[in-house]
Design an enzyme around this catalytic site. Structure first.
Site, PDB file in Angstrom:
ATOM      1  CE  LYS A  32      -3.804   1.801   2.909  1.00  0.00           C
ATOM      2  NZ  LYS A  32      -4.606   1.448   4.128  1.00  0.00           N
ATOM      3  CB  SER A 109      -7.708   3.206   3.165  1.00  0.00           C
ATOM      4  OG  SER A 109      -6.854   2.711   4.193  1.00  0.00           O
ATOM      5  CB  SER A 133      -8.064   0.215   6.079  1.00  0.00           C
ATOM      6  OG  SER A 133      -8.859   1.371   6.187  1.00  0.00           O
TER       7      SER A 133
END
Length: 390
Positions: A32, A109, A133
């Site tokens: 990420k 996310s 997330s």
């Protein structure tokens, strides 16, 4: 590599070989875009963030740990802006495609990481979990995903949001790969299986009836693996009360994290992200103090429920992934319901693993298992056993 699902940040597909002969040799991983990778900007999902933050000259701890274990880096994945999102829609980089349900969001996310693993573009991927997330995209994309015990892993080189809730997490498509990656990052092999399973009746009642029904075969399989089973209420104060506490504490910390950047750089941001930061900036002190007290109550409740050898199960999400492109007014109540089944992570810091294996109308939904603080290895053992029993 062809990014067929818009999972990767443009310009970051720069392969880095892992250490030969390590326990993860032969596996590939993505990260990420909140994790530092030496020589690549840490963009944080916002095109203005990297303009005022230097390119890192060393890898973040989790990235370096995977490389040292033999896994090879393939690229950086799209995230909701500065991790302030739960659905996976990014105004700058677009929404990654959820291959398990292409018309639906991937969840955020850690959206790009989940999408990349689900599409087979890498074997595992790093995400972060503050308010859900990793757990939410794992559920929506049909993956294994973990939120480890808070504070267990070094978060050096990981862009923070709300430090009292932030954790590193990761995804995998199968239980064996999930266990291998978890062993490398946790520094601990899967532990002994638990001997007692609690079923969170309030959480199952809160989920859509179709979700609760779809998860029953998984609950039955889990019951056979564990043995003793009983029903319990997870949150006596109410799931929405725990969620309110998390939705109070997290925005306050996020505002404190990003306040200087917002006030000095005046960055471009999506309306929903700005609204979340303003919520934190305007939070009354009395509300924050109440939330801190509720955090203590939630931690006490899980300590009571989860002595050694006991785990608890609940739906990871109350419903499958929403459709892509819904309006903000339509999404807000869905976000609120998501937080009702995820708030215990940030409030209590207990480890949680989302297991794949159920669908509703063809879209995945996950079953979560929670253990006491520090019992991550037990949950990994359960995840591996569930994968073998599937």
């Amino acid at each position: 590599m062809d990014d067929i699902v818009n999972a990767f940040v443009p310009g970051t597909l720069v392969p880095i070989a892992g250490k030969a002969g390590g326990p993860l040799d032969g596996l590939s991983f993505a990260v990420k875009d909140l994790f530092d990778v030496a020589g690549l900007p840490t963009g944080g999902g916002n095109h203005d963030w990297a303009l005022v933050h230097p390119v890192p000259n060393r890898h973040g701890w989790a990235v370096q740990t995977l490389l040292d274990a033999g896994a090879s880096f393939v690229g950086k994945t799209i995230t909701d802006e500065v991790s302030l999102g739960i659905l996976g829609e990014n105004a700058f980089d677009g929404t990654p495609i959820n291959t398990a349900a292409p018309e639906r969001v991937p969840g955020g996310s850690s959206s790009g990481s989940a999408a990349a693993v689900a599409a087979g573009l890498c074997d595992t991927a790093l995400g972060t979990d503050t308010g859900g997330s990793v757990r939410v995209p794992a559920s929506f994309c049909g993956l294994y995903g973990i939120r480890p015990t808070h504070g267990r892993l070094d978060t050096t080189g990981m862009l923070p949001q709300a430090p009292s809730s932030d954790t590193t997490g990761w995804f995998a498509r199968d239980g064996e790969t999930f266990a291998r990656v978890s062993t490398a990052l946790l520094g601990e092999a899967p532990g002994a299986l638990p001997t007692r399973l609690l079923i969170a009746t309030d959480a199952f009642a809160f989920a859509d009836p179709e979700v609760a029904e779809a998860l029953q075969p998984m609950v039955a399989r889990l019951s056979r693996i564990v043995g003793e089973v009983r029903e319990e209420i997870m949150a006596p104060q109410g799931l929405s009360v725990w969620a309110r506490a998390q939705r109070t504490l997290q925005p306050v910390e996020a505002w404190n994290t990003f306040r200087h950047w917002v006030e000095t750089a005046n960055p471009r941001m999506a309306f929903s992200v700005v609204a979340g930061l303003l919520n934190g900036a305007r939070m009354p002190e009395g509300e924050r103090q109440w939330a801190e007290m509720m955090r203590l109550e939630a931690r006490a409740r899980l300590r009571q429920l989860l002595p050694p050898g006991t785990i608890l199960c609940l739906p990871t999400t109350a419903f499958p992934a929403p459709l892509r492109g819904l309006s903000q007014p339509a999404l807000q109540p869905l976000k609120d319901r998501i937080s009702c089944l995820c708030a215990q992570g940030g409030l209590t810091g207990s480890p949680q693993v989302s297991l794949p294996g159920a669908t509703v109308n063809g879209a995945p939904v996950g079953l979560s298992i929670i253990g006491g603080r520090g019992t991550d290895a037990t949950l990994i053992a359960v995840a591996r056993a569930m994968g073998e029993a599937a």
